[in-house]
Design a protein around this motif. Structure first.
Motif, PDB file in Angstrom:
ATOM      1  N   UNK A 111       0.844  -1.194   0.000  1.00 49.17           N
ATOM      2  CA  UNK A 111       0.000   0.000   0.000  1.00 49.17           C
ATOM      3  C   UNK A 111       0.880   1.244   0.000  1.00 49.17           C
ATOM      4  N   UNK A 112       0.479   2.204  -0.821  1.00 45.27           N
ATOM      5  CA  UNK A 112       1.157   3.503  -0.838  1.00 45.27           C
ATOM      6  C   UNK A 112       0.081   4.582  -0.741  1.00 45.27           C
ATOM      7  N   UNK A 113       0.271   5.527   0.137  1.00 39.87           N
ATOM      8  CA  UNK A 113      -0.586   6.713   0.162  1.00 39.87           C
ATOM      9  C   UNK A 113       0.203   7.843  -0.485  1.00 39.87           C
ATOM     10  N   UNK A 114      -0.511   8.753  -1.149  1.00 36.44           N
ATOM     11  CA  UNK A 114       0.236   9.846  -1.801  1.00 36.44           C
ATOM     12  C   UNK A 114      -0.600  11.112  -1.866  1.00 36.44           C
TER      13      UNK A 114
ATOM     14  N   UNK B 209      -0.111  16.618   9.355  1.00 37.11           N
ATOM     15  CA  UNK B 209      -1.371  16.084   9.913  1.00 37.11           C
ATOM     16  C   UNK B 209      -1.794  14.817   9.165  1.00 37.11           C
ATOM     17  N   UNK B 210      -1.590  14.803   7.853  1.00 38.26           N
ATOM     18  CA  UNK B 210      -1.932  13.602   7.068  1.00 38.26           C
ATOM     19  C   UNK B 210      -1.031  12.441   7.505  1.00 38.26           C
ATOM     20  N   UNK B 211       0.262  12.725   7.642  1.00 37.52           N
ATOM     21  CA  UNK B 211       1.204  11.665   8.056  1.00 37.52           C
ATOM     22  C   UNK B 211       0.809  11.098   9.425  1.00 37.52           C
TER      23      UNK B 211
ATOM     24  N   UNK C  50       2.026   4.640  11.011  1.00 33.89           N
ATOM     25  CA  UNK C  50       2.242   3.188  10.900  1.00 33.89           C
ATOM     26  C   UNK C  50       2.172   2.687   9.470  1.00 33.89           C
ATOM     27  N   UNK C  51       1.739   3.541   8.516  1.00 36.12           N
ATOM     28  CA  UNK C  51       1.673   3.113   7.111  1.00 36.12           C
ATOM     29  C   UNK C  51       3.084   2.828   6.602  1.00 36.12           C
ATOM     30  N   UNK C  52       3.169   1.994   5.551  1.00 38.70           N
ATOM     31  CA  UNK C  52       4.507   1.628   5.085  1.00 38.70           C
ATOM     32  C   UNK C  52       5.072   2.638   4.088  1.00 38.70           C
ATOM     33  N   UNK C  53       4.220   3.360   3.350  1.00 34.62           N
ATOM     34  CA  UNK C  53       4.767   4.246   2.320  1.00 34.62           C
ATOM     35  C   UNK C  53       3.869   5.470   2.122  1.00 34.62           C
ATOM     36  N   UNK C  54       4.487   6.650   2.110  1.00 31.76           N
ATOM     37  CA  UNK C  54       3.756   7.892   1.823  1.00 31.76           C
ATOM     38  C   UNK C  54       4.587   8.686   0.828  1.00 31.76           C
TER      39      UNK C  54
ATOM     40  N   UNK D 198       8.870  10.320  11.141  1.00 26.40           N
ATOM     41  CA  UNK D 198       8.592   9.624  12.412  1.00 26.40           C
ATOM     42  C   UNK D 198       7.280   8.826  12.381  1.00 26.40           C
ATOM     43  N   UNK D 199       6.402   9.112  11.412  1.00 27.52           N
ATOM     44  CA  UNK D 199       5.066   8.493  11.411  1.00 27.52           C
ATOM     45  C   UNK D 199       4.892   7.389  10.361  1.00 27.52           C
ATOM     46  N   UNK D 200       5.674   7.471   9.280  1.00 28.29           N
ATOM     47  CA  UNK D 200       5.507   6.521   8.167  1.00 28.29           C
ATOM     48  C   UNK D 200       6.878   5.920   7.852  1.00 28.29           C
ATOM     49  N   UNK D 201       6.890   4.612   7.554  1.00 25.49           N
ATOM     50  CA  UNK D 201       8.185   3.923   7.392  1.00 25.49           C
ATOM     51  C   UNK D 201       9.020   4.522   6.248  1.00 25.49           C
ATOM     52  N   UNK D 202       8.374   4.725   5.096  1.00 28.40           N
ATOM     53  CA  UNK D 202       9.119   5.254   3.943  1.00 28.40           C
ATOM     54  C   UNK D 202       8.379   6.460   3.384  1.00 28.40           C
ATOM     55  N   UNK D 203       9.054   7.595   3.309  1.00 25.68           N
ATOM     56  CA  UNK D 203       8.422   8.808   2.745  1.00 25.68           C
ATOM     57  C   UNK D 203       9.293   9.260   1.577  1.00 25.68           C
ATOM     58  N   UNK D 204       8.648   9.417   0.407  1.00 27.79           N
ATOM     59  CA  UNK D 204       9.412   9.782  -0.789  1.00 27.79           C
ATOM     60  C   UNK D 204       8.862  11.071  -1.392  1.00 27.79           C
TER      61      UNK D 204
END
Ligand code: SF4
Length: 238
Positions: free
Chosen positions: A164-167, A182-184, A189-193, A228-234
């Motif tokens: 799952x990826x949120x963007x 705020x979104x993060x 705990x999400x894996x990707x944002x 600090x909130x999501x494992x991977x942020x790109x």
């Protein structure tokens, strides 16, 4: 399924895979920064041509040795009643599948996850999860039910055992730095944002063509704040 266009080979739409991309016709939102205006004409309206589904399936069959995956993007694919059947046919050809969605049809998403028809879902989060702000980011087209569904889809995907990826496309008048944070926090705990750079060319709302995007450094700073909130942020460029 009503497919308005196809990219036969892409290296950027499915991380780590060579994919064909299908663009579904029609969308229930009208995001002012959207570049896919040509895809938003609903099936059945003038200018809403679509490709022959059987020819798409034949093409995917022929290209199976060159491709790993098929991405179904849009528009909003989940509005299309034939989507589960279409994904099922693609799966039968042996492909890994990815869906790009605005998350406004939770029941469809739940069905696709439940029936293992999607391996990867990338869901847009248009803005802070407050109705008025979200409505603005959707160009004024967001029913209460759509908004409840967006929140329901976030919940569903955070529990789903798929990739799952949120963007978020980060647009200066719609998103301040604290909104992205705020979104993060909301998806903690999400894996990707992914923070997608806004491109002012050819926007649905012509006024957005005059907006100066955030710099890459500003987006990198926002990404850093989200880590600090999501494992991977790109940070993604358009
Ligand atoms: S959800 Fe928004 S950005 Fe995506 S296709 Fe629809 S109008 Fe365009």
């Amino acid at each position: 399924m009503k497919v308005a266009g196809i990219i036969k080979q892409s290296l950027v739409d499915y991380p780590g895979k060579i994919a064909a991309v299908l663009f579904a016709r029609g969308c229930n939102f009208y995001c002012p920064f959207c570049h896919n205006g040509h895809l938003l004409i609903k099936p059945g309206k003038a200018g809403a041509e679509y490709l022959d589904w059987q020819e798409i399936i034949e093409l995917l069959r022929e290209r199976k040795s060159f491709l790993d995956a098929v991405v179904v993007s849009g528009g909003e694919p989940c509005l299309n009643p034939e989507l589960p059947q279409a994904l099922s046919q693609i799966k039968e050809l042996g492909y890994t599948t990815k869906l790009d969605t605005n998350g406004s049809r939770t029941a469809v998403l739940a069905q696709l996850v439940e029936q293992s028809l999607v391996d990867y879902v990338a869901m847009d989060i248009k803005g802070v999860l407050e109705y008025k702000k979200y409505l603005e980011a959707c160009g004024g087209r967001l029913t209460n039910e759509d908004f409840l569904n967006v929140k329901g889809s976030l919940y569903l995907l955070q529990k789903a055992e798929i990739e799952v990826e949120f963007r978020t496309t980060v647009v200066p008048p719609l998103h301040k730095q604290e909104d992205i944070l705020a979104i993060a926090r909301h998806i903690q705990g999400a894996s990707r944002y992914s923070l997608q750079q806004f491109n002012p060319g050819h926007t649905l709302n012509p006024d957005y063509s005059y907006i100066t995007p955030y710099t890459r450094e500003e987006l990198q700073y926002m990404a850093q704040e989200c880590r600090p909130y999501v494992k991977e942020v790109k940070v993604l460029n358009t």
